[in-house]
Scaffold this motif. Sequence first.
Motif, PDB file in Angstrom:
ATOM      1  N   GLY A 123     -24.327 -61.568  20.071  1.00  0.00           N
ATOM      2  CA  GLY A 123     -23.324 -62.058  20.993  1.00  0.00           C
ATOM      3  C   GLY A 123     -23.794 -62.261  22.409  1.00  0.00           C
ATOM      4  N   HIS A 124     -22.879 -62.831  23.195  1.00  0.00           N
ATOM      5  CA  HIS A 124     -23.154 -63.128  24.590  1.00  0.00           C
ATOM      6  C   HIS A 124     -23.432 -61.853  25.377  1.00  0.00           C
ATOM      7  N   GLY A 125     -22.753 -60.777  25.022  1.00  0.00           N
ATOM      8  CA  GLY A 125     -22.947 -59.520  25.734  1.00  0.00           C
ATOM      9  C   GLY A 125     -24.352 -58.989  25.599  1.00  0.00           C
ATOM     10  N   TYR A 126     -24.930 -59.181  24.421  1.00  0.00           N
ATOM     11  CA  TYR A 126     -26.299 -58.720  24.192  1.00  0.00           C
ATOM     12  C   TYR A 126     -27.270 -59.473  25.087  1.00  0.00           C
ATOM     13  N   CYS A 127     -27.155 -60.789  25.150  1.00  0.00           N
ATOM     14  CA  CYS A 127     -28.046 -61.583  26.000  1.00  0.00           C
ATOM     15  C   CYS A 127     -27.879 -61.215  27.468  1.00  0.00           C
ATOM     16  N   GLN A 128     -26.638 -60.967  27.885  1.00  0.00           N
ATOM     17  CA  GLN A 128     -26.398 -60.576  29.269  1.00  0.00           C
ATOM     18  C   GLN A 128     -27.059 -59.251  29.598  1.00  0.00           C
ATOM     19  N   GLN A 129     -27.064 -58.352  28.644  1.00  0.00           N
ATOM     20  CA  GLN A 129     -27.676 -57.043  28.868  1.00  0.00           C
ATOM     21  C   GLN A 129     -29.169 -57.189  29.112  1.00  0.00           C
ATOM     22  N   ARG A 130     -29.824 -57.987  28.303  1.00  0.00           N
ATOM     23  CA  ARG A 130     -31.248 -58.224  28.491  1.00  0.00           C
ATOM     24  C   ARG A 130     -31.503 -58.943  29.820  1.00  0.00           C
ATOM     25  N   ALA A 131     -30.680 -59.918  30.134  1.00  0.00           N
ATOM     26  CA  ALA A 131     -30.853 -60.668  31.377  1.00  0.00           C
ATOM     27  C   ALA A 131     -30.689 -59.759  32.592  1.00  0.00           C
ATOM     28  N   ALA A 132     -29.704 -58.882  32.536  1.00  0.00           N
ATOM     29  CA  ALA A 132     -29.469 -57.959  33.641  1.00  0.00           C
ATOM     30  C   ALA A 132     -30.667 -57.041  33.854  1.00  0.00           C
ATOM     31  N   ALA A 133     -31.290 -56.618  32.760  1.00  0.00           N
ATOM     32  CA  ALA A 133     -32.468 -55.755  32.871  1.00  0.00           C
ATOM     33  C   ALA A 133     -33.618 -56.492  33.552  1.00  0.00           C
ATOM     34  N   LEU A 134     -33.777 -57.774  33.245  1.00  0.00           N
ATOM     35  CA  LEU A 134     -34.814 -58.570  33.904  1.00  0.00           C
ATOM     36  C   LEU A 134     -34.532 -58.690  35.400  1.00  0.00           C
ATOM     37  N   ARG A 135     -33.298 -59.036  35.743  1.00  0.00           N
ATOM     38  CA  ARG A 135     -32.945 -59.213  37.158  1.00  0.00           C
ATOM     39  C   ARG A 135     -33.122 -57.917  37.929  1.00  0.00           C
ATOM     40  N   ARG A 136     -32.750 -56.819  37.315  1.00  0.00           N
ATOM     41  CA  ARG A 136     -32.819 -55.526  37.990  1.00  0.00           C
ATOM     42  C   ARG A 136     -34.253 -55.191  38.391  1.00  0.00           C
ATOM     43  N   ARG A 137     -35.204 -55.687  37.633  1.00  0.00           N
ATOM     44  CA  ARG A 137     -36.602 -55.379  37.920  1.00  0.00           C
ATOM     45  C   ARG A 137     -37.342 -56.546  38.577  1.00  0.00           C
ATOM     46  N   GLY A 138     -36.605 -57.550  38.996  1.00  0.00           N
ATOM     47  CA  GLY A 138     -37.223 -58.667  39.698  1.00  0.00           C
ATOM     48  C   GLY A 138     -38.061 -59.567  38.825  1.00  0.00           C
ATOM     49  N   ARG A 139     -37.687 -59.681  37.540  1.00  0.00           N
ATOM     50  CA  ARG A 139     -38.453 -60.504  36.623  1.00  0.00           C
ATOM     51  C   ARG A 139     -37.630 -61.709  36.174  1.00  0.00           C
ATOM     52  N   GLY A 140     -38.326 -62.807  35.955  1.00  0.00           N
ATOM     53  CA  GLY A 140     -37.617 -64.027  35.617  1.00  0.00           C
ATOM     54  C   GLY A 140     -37.464 -64.285  34.141  1.00  0.00           C
ATOM     55  N   CYS A 141     -38.437 -63.855  33.357  1.00  0.00           N
ATOM     56  CA  CYS A 141     -38.378 -64.082  31.914  1.00  0.00           C
ATOM     57  C   CYS A 141     -39.290 -63.094  31.205  1.00  0.00           C
ATOM     58  N   CYS A 142     -39.104 -62.997  29.916  1.00  0.00           N
ATOM     59  CA  CYS A 142     -39.971 -62.127  29.117  1.00  0.00           C
ATOM     60  C   CYS A 142     -40.111 -62.712  27.725  1.00  0.00           C
TER      61      CYS A 142
END
Length: 387
Positions: A123-142
């Motif tokens: 779901g959308h919530g799962y993708c948002q969780q991963r995206a938030a983790a990237l933003r929190r650490r200053g990363r653009g993609c993984c």
Amino acid sequence: MGGDDARLRAVVSLAQTMAAAHTPRGSWRAAALGACEALDGSFAALSVWERGPGRLRVLVNAGERAEGEEEFPEEETYPVHQFPEITEFLHERWAGGGEPDAWVETAGGSVGGTPGVGVRGYGHGYCQQRAAALRRRGRGCCVVAPIVLHGRAWGELYVARPVGEPVFGRQDADFATVLASVVAAGISQAERLEEVRKLAFTDPLTGLANRRSVDVRLDEAVERHRADGAVVSLVVCDLNGLKRVNDTHGHAVGDRLLERFGSVLSRCGAMLPGALAARLGGDEFCLLAVGPESDDVIRVTTELCDRAAELELGDGVACGIASTGDPIGPVVSARRLFRLADAAQYRAKAARSTEPVVAGRDGEVIRLADAPPRSPHDRRHLRGSRP
């Protein structure tokens, strides 16, 4: 890193550096750094799926770590329900014989690369969780690549790029899948080497350390004593009555007696921080302690003798102690300390003593738990001047 030749060199380099690592941590670090370089990332992590507690545990963080990220974290874990690709997606995709594919995620919440790169069915919530983790650490993609070992999902390889850098694409994800296979092979080799190393330094019957392990640790302990004066104590034990048990009841019963005494030795040794409990061979055991005072070692050894006397079928244990905390003269080699402890054990056995004999204390059997406190002068007199 562009071009097929460059990526081939990266694969070879990754395999070589993992093979050259001498410890599991060294292997993990080589895997993360090699994958990070191969994919032009700025950060990489290696995580293992611990099925019992149901969590992903981070083994190593390499490259440009964010605030709070440790290279070898002790407590960085994540519940696997936050990572459904590990518990569900992987098995659905490759349980029937297929290969697990890597995928790309971005800080914007969308899946990078061409269709099919990302995790589908969540779901959308799962993708948002991963995206938030990237933003929190200053990363653009993984890019995330599952690691499969012995036909099972073992964990994942994670490589990230900072904000502003090109987003990983389909080819990057495919290459990450290849890298994950190389990492899996390296981890498998490291596990085999660690098992061989463990077997080389472990007594197979009791699970205690073996003579080889004692020799290594004792040499190190004596060097430390010579460098900073750390107290080094060696207890040599001879399990009484083993031959009688073997002759009367058979070697299987004798082995059980050895195992039971090994457990008692391990339990008592745990009372001395950092002590090493070992079986030297046959009916001979030892306990090596670095740091604790000799009186503490004597107290623990006295308890060991008491517990050994309670073992069914056995006749107790003869224990000799040699400690640099006692007046035994200069200890310039591990061999000298061992000979002193062995001689004290021989005196204990000859006297049929139920308590330890201590080198440097005139061979007297001293039960400190029962003895009244002594002044330093009295204690020096008690210890005597035996070399």
